[in-house]
Write an enzyme that holds these catalytic residues in place. Structure first.
Site: not given
Ligand code: F6P
Length: 515
Positions: A340, A194, A254-255, A481, A371, A200
């Site tokens: 977030e 965005k 973003g999400r 960050k 399990h 990253e």
């Protein structure tokens, strides 16, 4: 204004005075009455510790908090993201052409559909010409989790000759492994960010670019890269031609962005028609949210039940358990969406919240989770409300295995609710009374996936409004960050930070041992 009122009326919510087993036994009609519908989803709230009074009271809490007015302001394109002074208009991304969706008083529908058409044309070209065999999405957080989760979930609808890969982590192990499986001449990279500043993503994109240029030369970049961003200029600076930059807008968080060009890798995989069905699924839930009365508004009821667990019953976590291996990334997707958004401890007006807010969200697909951690769900000291998701028809032909999968789903929620409290030996006793919401649909189609995502989006938005927190910012990730930036310099040039002696010692050890 909001939370204080919510707390006062929350305390007045009438909770059942008997346990879940008794509640269910005494009122067999619950199984009908508390099963709700939203589009193609059957949402069963009957194993929640609520009576009709409880739900009525919870709806009053929503009224007192002004949740409906908040929803209407959001849908009208007002700047409800106050801490960033932006609108929250991702529902506009799934509105059909011709339905006006305004942001700051301007209809954004035509722009949304222009980008959708641009994406469709590009996706069709990639799918038709046969030269591309591998699509690598490079992005992180909302620029990865949505397309990665949805592409995996809809794998049965994907073009089999095209492989999709998702690279997010700055750990070079990830991109190294993906590049090892691809050939430069048949790989398309989709760089999604965005902001186009995320460290990253830019590190991985540069690695991908170098790998391509080494093999095919600089001129190949234009053909083998697509960028998705709101920062068109930064994407252009990276060397991606303007006609291969797919834009979106700052009013898409973003999400909440999988519906936008952020979903391009998904569109390439399943095709533009299926992508539009996915959008239509999200839209069907929007229509429900806009029109259903509060007492039948499924995401609102789920949000209220979540607030009840969090604020009245002190439950700090919530598990999401899809009985579908194809939804194995869904819990991770919901972690970002929910945590977030509502992992906040100040309210929109800057005052501290008075009680707990967003829960820790976690989960794994059934039957695997059974399990691993279901022991704690059944007999642990913490009660964990669970959402369980299943489908009547699988996208494969192993129908007996599917029956087995679904038998497990039903068995688990029954065991959680009713338990086995009278077993002779204490260690074999199950107290029961452990709540679940069961969401079922006939098939996991593009539309149904869109419905599921939109259902949870609204749940999260409603909870944020109930708690009065700023659900649309994420300042909480900034400090880490910033520190990573300065510590990166310290690793390179040996300048040790002074703020934290433990960090200084750790860095010194790392510098001595690296490489
Ligand atoms: O980690 C914070 C965050 O800003 C997320 O909200 C976002 O989805 C992710 O980073 C990626 O951001 P971008 O799309 O700008 O690269």
């Amino acid at each position: 204004m909001v939370l204080a009122m919510a707390r006062r009326s929350l305390e007045q919510v009438r909770m059942p005075d008997v346990g879940l087993a008794e509640l269910m036994g005494a009122d067999p009609d619950r199984a009908e009455r508390l099963v709700m519908r939203v589009a193609d989803l059957r949402v069963d709230l009957s194993r929640q510790p609520v009576t009709d009074e409880t739900l009525g009271d919870l709806v009053e809490v929503a009224d007192a908090c002004g949740v409906a007015a908040f929803r209407d302001a959001l849908l009208a394109g007002d700047r409800v993201n106050r801490t960033e002074d932006r609108a929250v208009a991702h529902p506009a991304l799934r509105a059909p052409l011709g339905v006006a969706m305004t942001v700051d008083g301007r209809d954004v529908g035509p722009e949304v559909h222009r980008v959708l058409d641009q994406m469709s044309a590009l996706a069709d070209r990639v799918r038709a010409d046969g030269r591309i065999t591998d699509v690598v999405n490079i992005g992180i957080g909302g620029s990865d989790l949505g397309p990665a989760m949805a592409t995996r979930a809809l794998a049965p609808f994907a073009q089999p000759e095209l492989r999709s890969h998702f690279v997010s982590n700055v750990d070079g192990a990830e991109i190294a492994a993906v590049l090892g499986r691809c050939r430069p001449e048949s790989t398309l990279f989709v760089v999604v960010s965005k902001t186009f500043t995320t460290v990253e993503t830019l590190a991985n994109a540069r690695t991908a670019r170098d790998w391509l240029v080494d093999a095919l030369g600089e001129e190949a970049v234009a053909d083998h890269f697509v960028a998705v961003s709101t920062a068109l200029d930064r994407a252009a600076d990276f060397g991606i031609p303007a006609d291969r930059v797919l834009g979106f807008w700052d009013w898409v968080g973003g999400r909440y962005s999988v519906w936008s060009a952020v979903g391009f890798a998904l569109m390439v995989a399943i095709g533009p028609d299926s992508f539009r069905e996915f959008l239509a699924g999200g839209r069907a839930v929007d229509e429900h949210v806009m029109s259903a009365p509060a007492r039948e508004n499924v995401p609102l009821l789920m949000a209220l039940i979540g607030v009840m667990h969090r604020n009245l019953l002190g439950r700090s976590t919530k598990a999401v358990l899809p009985y579908s291996a194809l939804l194995d990334r869904f819990p991770a997707y919901l972690q970002q969406l929910d945590m977030e958004s509502n992992g906040k401890s100040i309210r929109i007006d800057g005052s501290p919240v008075e009680g707990p807010t967003g829960p820790v969200v976690w989960g794994e697909p059934g039957t695997n989770g059974q399990h691993a951690f279901f022991q704690l769900l059944h007999q642990g000291t913490d009660v964990v409300p669970v959402d369980v998701i299943g489908f009547a028809r699988p996208e494969h032909e192993l129908l007996e295995q599917h029956d087995l999968l679904m038998a497990n789903l039903f068995a688990q929620v029954e065991a959680l609710a009713l338990g086995r409290p009278d077993a002779a030996e204490p260690h074999r006793r199950f107290a029961g009374g452990r709540p679940s919401t069961v969401i079922l649909a006939e098939r996991l189609t593009p539309s149904v996936l869109g419905q599921l995502i939109a259902l949870y989006e609204w749940l999260v938005i409603f909870q944020g409004a109930l708690w009065g927190v700023p659900s649309f910012d994420q300042w909480g990730v900034e400090l880490g960050k910033e520190l990573a930036g300065s510590l990166g310099d310290a690793i390179r040039d040996g300048s040790l930070p002074v703020a934290d002696p433990s960090t200084a010692a750790g860095l010194a050890w790392y510098r001595a041992h690296r490489r």
